[in-house]
Motif scaffolding. Structure first.
Motif, PDB file in Angstrom:
ATOM      1  N   THR A   9       0.944  -1.122   0.123  1.00  0.00           N
ATOM      2  CA  THR A   9       0.081   0.015   0.041  1.00  0.00           C
ATOM      3  C   THR A   9       0.900   1.281   0.095  1.00  0.00           C
ATOM      4  OG1 THR A   9      -2.059  -1.092   1.010  1.00  0.00           O
ATOM      5  CG2 THR A   9      -1.739   1.310   1.183  1.00  0.00           C
ATOM      6  N   PRO A  10       1.848   1.404   0.828  1.00  0.00           N
ATOM      7  CA  PRO A  10       2.642   2.495   0.626  1.00  0.00           C
ATOM      8  C   PRO A  10       3.415   2.892  -0.739  1.00  0.00           C
ATOM      9  CG  PRO A  10       3.279   1.464   2.734  1.00  0.00           C
ATOM     10  CD  PRO A  10       2.255   0.327   1.977  1.00  0.00           C
ATOM     11  N   GLU A  11       3.559   2.170  -1.171  1.00  0.00           N
ATOM     12  CA  GLU A  11       4.091   2.127  -2.590  1.00  0.00           C
ATOM     13  C   GLU A  11       3.329   2.306  -3.646  1.00  0.00           C
ATOM     14  OE1 GLU A  11       6.723  -1.401  -2.789  1.00  0.00           O
ATOM     15  OE2 GLU A  11       7.897  -0.842  -0.762  1.00  0.00           O
ATOM     16  N   ILE A  12       1.929   2.078  -3.511  1.00  0.00           N
ATOM     17  CA  ILE A  12       1.202   2.097  -4.597  1.00  0.00           C
ATOM     18  C   ILE A  12       1.114   3.132  -5.727  1.00  0.00           C
ATOM     19  CG2 ILE A  12      -1.233   1.980  -5.358  1.00  0.00           C
ATOM     20  CD1 ILE A  12      -1.660  -0.072  -3.357  1.00  0.00           C
ATOM     21  N   GLU A  13       0.954   4.340  -5.009  1.00  0.00           N
ATOM     22  CA  GLU A  13       0.590   5.571  -5.545  1.00  0.00           C
ATOM     23  C   GLU A  13       1.935   6.023  -6.523  1.00  0.00           C
ATOM     24  OE1 GLU A  13      -0.382  10.359  -4.923  1.00  0.00           O
ATOM     25  OE2 GLU A  13      -0.715   8.717  -3.353  1.00  0.00           O
ATOM     26  N   HIS A  14       3.076   5.603  -5.737  1.00  0.00           N
ATOM     27  CA  HIS A  14       4.453   6.176  -6.727  1.00  0.00           C
ATOM     28  C   HIS A  14       4.711   5.046  -7.811  1.00  0.00           C
ATOM     29  CE1 HIS A  14       8.619   7.160  -7.199  1.00  0.00           C
ATOM     30  NE2 HIS A  14       8.967   5.898  -7.257  1.00  0.00           N
ATOM     31  N   ALA A  15       4.351   3.766  -7.659  1.00  0.00           N
ATOM     32  CA  ALA A  15       4.688   2.738  -8.563  1.00  0.00           C
ATOM     33  C   ALA A  15       3.665   2.958  -9.803  1.00  0.00           C
ATOM     34  CB  ALA A  15       4.435   1.454  -8.026  1.00  0.00           C
ATOM     35  N   LEU A  16       2.374   3.345  -9.414  1.00  0.00           N
ATOM     36  CA  LEU A  16       1.445   3.662 -10.366  1.00  0.00           C
ATOM     37  C   LEU A  16       1.642   4.872 -11.136  1.00  0.00           C
ATOM     38  CD1 LEU A  16      -2.068   2.761  -8.730  1.00  0.00           C
ATOM     39  CD2 LEU A  16      -1.090   1.712 -10.826  1.00  0.00           C
ATOM     40  N   ARG A  17       1.981   5.901 -10.336  1.00  0.00           N
ATOM     41  CA  ARG A  17       2.391   7.186 -11.055  1.00  0.00           C
ATOM     42  C   ARG A  17       3.614   7.043 -12.252  1.00  0.00           C
ATOM     43  NH1 ARG A  17      -0.014  12.181 -11.816  1.00  0.00           N
ATOM     44  NH2 ARG A  17       0.729  12.954 -13.480  1.00  0.00           N
ATOM     45  N   ALA A  18       4.672   6.226 -11.620  1.00  0.00           N
ATOM     46  CA  ALA A  18       5.759   5.902 -12.613  1.00  0.00           C
ATOM     47  C   ALA A  18       5.210   5.290 -13.911  1.00  0.00           C
ATOM     48  CB  ALA A  18       6.842   5.174 -11.976  1.00  0.00           C
ATOM     49  N   ALA A  19       4.399   4.119 -13.578  1.00  0.00           N
ATOM     50  CA  ALA A  19       4.054   3.537 -14.824  1.00  0.00           C
ATOM     51  C   ALA A  19       3.068   4.509 -15.872  1.00  0.00           C
ATOM     52  CB  ALA A  19       3.058   2.374 -14.442  1.00  0.00           C
ATOM     53  N   PHE A  20       2.279   5.357 -15.439  1.00  0.00           N
ATOM     54  CA  PHE A  20       1.593   6.297 -15.963  1.00  0.00           C
ATOM     55  C   PHE A  20       2.349   7.200 -16.589  1.00  0.00           C
ATOM     56  CE2 PHE A  20      -0.629  10.419 -16.004  1.00  0.00           C
ATOM     57  CZ  PHE A  20      -1.800  10.099 -16.873  1.00  0.00           C
ATOM     58  N   ASP A  21       3.413   7.678 -15.947  1.00  0.00           N
ATOM     59  CA  ASP A  21       4.361   8.744 -16.691  1.00  0.00           C
ATOM     60  C   ASP A  21       4.993   8.161 -17.719  1.00  0.00           C
ATOM     61  OD1 ASP A  21       3.524  10.509 -14.593  1.00  0.00           O
ATOM     62  OD2 ASP A  21       5.171  10.348 -13.529  1.00  0.00           O
ATOM     63  N   GLY A  22       5.360   6.841 -17.523  1.00  0.00           N
ATOM     64  CA  GLY A  22       6.008   6.293 -18.850  1.00  0.00           C
ATOM     65  C   GLY A  22       5.126   6.373 -20.117  1.00  0.00           C
ATOM     66  N   LEU A  23       3.676   6.057 -19.910  1.00  0.00           N
ATOM     67  CA  LEU A  23       2.777   6.054 -20.918  1.00  0.00           C
ATOM     68  C   LEU A  23       2.577   7.438 -21.683  1.00  0.00           C
ATOM     69  CD1 LEU A  23       0.309   3.409 -19.341  1.00  0.00           C
ATOM     70  CD2 LEU A  23       1.680   3.202 -21.363  1.00  0.00           C
ATOM     71  N   ARG A  24       2.386   8.300 -20.556  1.00  0.00           N
ATOM     72  CA  ARG A  24       2.354   9.802 -20.957  1.00  0.00           C
ATOM     73  C   ARG A  24       3.708  10.073 -21.762  1.00  0.00           C
ATOM     74  NH1 ARG A  24      -1.675  12.348 -21.713  1.00  0.00           N
ATOM     75  NH2 ARG A  24      -2.511  12.177 -19.544  1.00  0.00           N
ATOM     76  N   ALA A  25       4.843   9.604 -21.355  1.00  0.00           N
ATOM     77  CA  ALA A  25       6.036   9.992 -22.197  1.00  0.00           C
ATOM     78  C   ALA A  25       5.995   9.626 -23.525  1.00  0.00           C
ATOM     79  CB  ALA A  25       7.248   9.738 -21.532  1.00  0.00           C
ATOM     80  N   GLY A  26       5.405   8.369 -23.598  1.00  0.00           N
ATOM     81  CA  GLY A  26       5.519   7.701 -24.944  1.00  0.00           C
ATOM     82  C   GLY A  26       4.308   8.394 -25.700  1.00  0.00           C
ATOM     83  N   PHE A  27       3.224   8.806 -25.296  1.00  0.00           N
ATOM     84  CA  PHE A  27       2.179   9.681 -25.993  1.00  0.00           C
ATOM     85  C   PHE A  27       2.770  10.915 -26.548  1.00  0.00           C
ATOM     86  CE2 PHE A  27      -1.197  12.453 -26.352  1.00  0.00           C
ATOM     87  CZ  PHE A  27      -2.000  12.059 -27.372  1.00  0.00           C
ATOM     88  N   GLU A  28       3.498  11.622 -25.760  1.00  0.00           N
ATOM     89  CA  GLU A  28       4.020  12.837 -26.097  1.00  0.00           C
ATOM     90  C   GLU A  28       5.119  12.857 -27.026  1.00  0.00           C
ATOM     91  OE1 GLU A  28       2.732  15.679 -25.263  1.00  0.00           O
ATOM     92  OE2 GLU A  28       1.350  15.239 -23.741  1.00  0.00           O
ATOM     93  N   ALA A  29       5.786  11.706 -26.891  1.00  0.00           N
ATOM     94  CA  ALA A  29       6.752  11.631 -28.040  1.00  0.00           C
ATOM     95  C   ALA A  29       6.174  11.174 -29.402  1.00  0.00           C
ATOM     96  CB  ALA A  29       7.857  10.316 -27.609  1.00  0.00           C
ATOM     97  N   GLU A  30       5.114  10.782 -29.643  1.00  0.00           N
ATOM     98  CA  GLU A  30       4.227  10.365 -30.857  1.00  0.00           C
ATOM     99  C   GLU A  30       2.685  10.549 -30.405  1.00  0.00           C
ATOM    100  OE1 GLU A  30       4.474   6.662 -33.855  1.00  0.00           O
ATOM    101  OE2 GLU A  30       4.210   6.169 -31.782  1.00  0.00           O
ATOM    102  N   ARG A  31       2.326  11.913 -30.802  1.00  0.00           N
ATOM    103  CA  ARG A  31       1.216  12.226 -30.328  1.00  0.00           C
ATOM    104  C   ARG A  31      -0.041  11.971 -31.316  1.00  0.00           C
ATOM    105  NH1 ARG A  31       0.454  15.961 -26.379  1.00  0.00           N
ATOM    106  NH2 ARG A  31      -1.749  16.715 -27.328  1.00  0.00           N
ATOM    107  N   ASP A  32       0.391  11.566 -32.594  1.00  0.00           N
ATOM    108  CA  ASP A  32      -0.622  11.197 -33.578  1.00  0.00           C
ATOM    109  C   ASP A  32       0.007   9.986 -34.418  1.00  0.00           C
ATOM    110  OD1 ASP A  32      -2.714  10.907 -34.857  1.00  0.00           O
ATOM    111  OD2 ASP A  32      -2.215  12.698 -36.379  1.00  0.00           O
TER     112      ASP A  32
END
Length: 478
Positions: A9-32
């Protein structure tokens, strides 16, 4: 690493955010992403689903206690593969920017409609059809050019882990990720700032998901449930109707969000219809407890809940009939179909979504009575009408409102890629499947192209007689 395992539980938010940020970075690198990139992702998803089919069937069966591989093939594998094929065939057309009509007063300018990816899509999938309800939305989101994050149900841990491993092997961490864990992880998941969130599950949890998403102004698609009615109408063939209704009700042992939840029958036909249901049950499932074609109730808690519903209905005066010689099997968690006759509105069998092999039977004197009953409750996810009277059919369809309808059968509307699938009111909001899924996970952007010779300069200040005359002309011809 391309997938996220369960964390404390103490690590959930950080781990989820790291995974989300990786996906966000992928989208920003190739938006369309272009057509070739999207098709490649869909082909990899098809390769993954095809390769994992035997392991998927085994994992889901183990999670349930027993579920036939044929049910997984029919309900989890085939619809996803057909959906992938449909999306690949039509994707070029879905992606195309469209020229739209332009009013005379705005010419020689012109309008276009662009469909653009939203960004990172979150998917929360349930345990009852874990392959279909995780990967069906995922294929639509990938087709629309998005990155995808899936949280499958903790009630199916073996399938969830298999999905996590397979997605990790076939997709990069900036393309699609599966996260596994309990309710704490689920709460943290839906609080992420997704660009769209799709949840499939109960209405009660759906309300919580919508509230969590609202904090980020995240748009949601909610595929919920409710009490989906079946109506035996004028001219229905009772034997054929009973067979089709039992087949739909007992697929996955009734653990289906669009299973018929109760059936309305003309008062003079109730006994004949119950007899037809009994014959259909024994034809489809000659045995129950040891039958490899019959699915177990997924959890002990859910099994005990179903038995309690039957006990309560008996205690409150309803007639409860098992439609099979066998009774409930506690060891196998298998329950034959039970009908509940003369149920009262206050009984839990008439208040709760049953999600199991229990079928209340309501007797009616006039179809208008049934229409009023349906409209007095929450809007259902599905509605089924059986009969041969076209006028009655259209009356029922036009005077009720449900997420989707199958006429003279059950369930099959969910498999139509050319139709939207979604709920309404308490049974959900939004829709997907086919082009509707592509549009759900896209931003349809209106673009107006102004012409160099546009006369709009005549509407600029300082305002005077020309402005008044031109605005009056616009009102007349616009």
């Amino acid at each position: 690493m391309t997938a996220l395992a369960h964390t404390e539980t103490p690590e959930i938010e950080h781990a989820l955010r790291a995974a989300f940020d990786g996906l966000r970075a992928g989208f920003e690198a190739e938006r369309d992403p272009g057509l070739a990139v999207r098709l490649d992702r869909l082909r990899r998803l098809e390769t993954m689903v095809t390769a994992m089919a035997p392991a998927m069937a085994a994992a889901i069966s183990a999670d349930f206690g027993h579920r036939p591989a044929q049910v997984t093939q029919l309900a989890d594998l085939t619809p996803v593969l057909l959906g992938l094929r449909h999306a690949r065939r039509h994707l070029r057309g879905w992606m195309k920017t469209r020229r739209m009509p332009t009013s005379l007063i705005y010419r020689p300018g012109h309008n276009r409609l662009m469909r653009q990816p939203l960004g990172v899509v979150g998917i929360v999938s349930p345990w009852n059809f874990p392959g279909l309800l995780a990967l069906g939305p995922a294929l639509a989101a990938l087709a629309a050019g998005n990155r995808v994050m899936i949280k499958p149900s903790e009630i199916g841990p073996r399938f969830s882990e298999l999905l996590r491993e397979q997605v990790g092997a076939h997709f990069g961490a900036d393309e699609m990720v599966v996260v596994t864990g309990d309710a704490d992880l689920g709460r943290a998941f839906v609080a992420l700032p997704f660009d769209h969130l799709l949840f499939t599950g109960s209405t009660a949890v759906g309300r919580q998901v919508a509230l969590a998403a609202a904090a980020n102004l995240t748009p949601v698609t909610l595929e919920l449930g409710g009490k989906s009615p079946a109506i035996i109408g004028a001219g229905a063939d009772l034997e054929r109707t009973a067979l089709r209704l039992v087949a739909g009700k007992l697929l996955n042992a009734g653990q289906t969000c669009i299973a018929p939840d109760y059936v309305a029958v003309p008062r003079g036909q109730v006994q004949a219809f119950v007899d037809a249901l009994r014959r259909a049950h024994r034809q489809l499932y000659p045995t129950v407890a040891t039958n490899p074609d019959y699915t177990a109730i997924a959890t002990e808690r859910h099994y005990r809940r179903l038995l309690a519903l039957l006990d309560e209905a008996r205690a409150q005066g309803a007639e409860v009939l098992s439609l099979h010689d066998e009774g409930p099997s506690d060891a196998a968690r298998k329950l034959p179909l039970h009908v509940v006759l003369r149920p009262m509105a206050a009984m839990r069998v008439m208040q709760e979504e049953l999600f199991g092999p229990i079928l209340p039977v309501l007797a009616y004197d006039d179809v208008d009575e049934t229409i009023r009953h349906i409209n007095a409750g929450d809007r259902p996810l599905a509605l089924y009408w059986f009969g041969s009277d076209d006028a009655e059919r259209e009356k029922v369809l036009r005077q009720t409102l449900a997420g989707g309808v199958t006429v003279n059968d059950t369930l099959w509307h969910i498999g139509q890629e050319a139709l939207p699938f979604g709920g309404v009111g308490a049974s959900g909001m939004g829709a997907y499947h086919g082009e509707w899924g592509f549009r759900t996970f896209s931003k349809e952007t209106g673009v107006f192209h102004q012409h160099p010779l546009a006369g709009t300069r005549l509407l600029y200040p300082p305002y005077g007689r020309v402005f008044q005359r031109l605005s009056a002309l616009i009102r007349r011809i616009g």
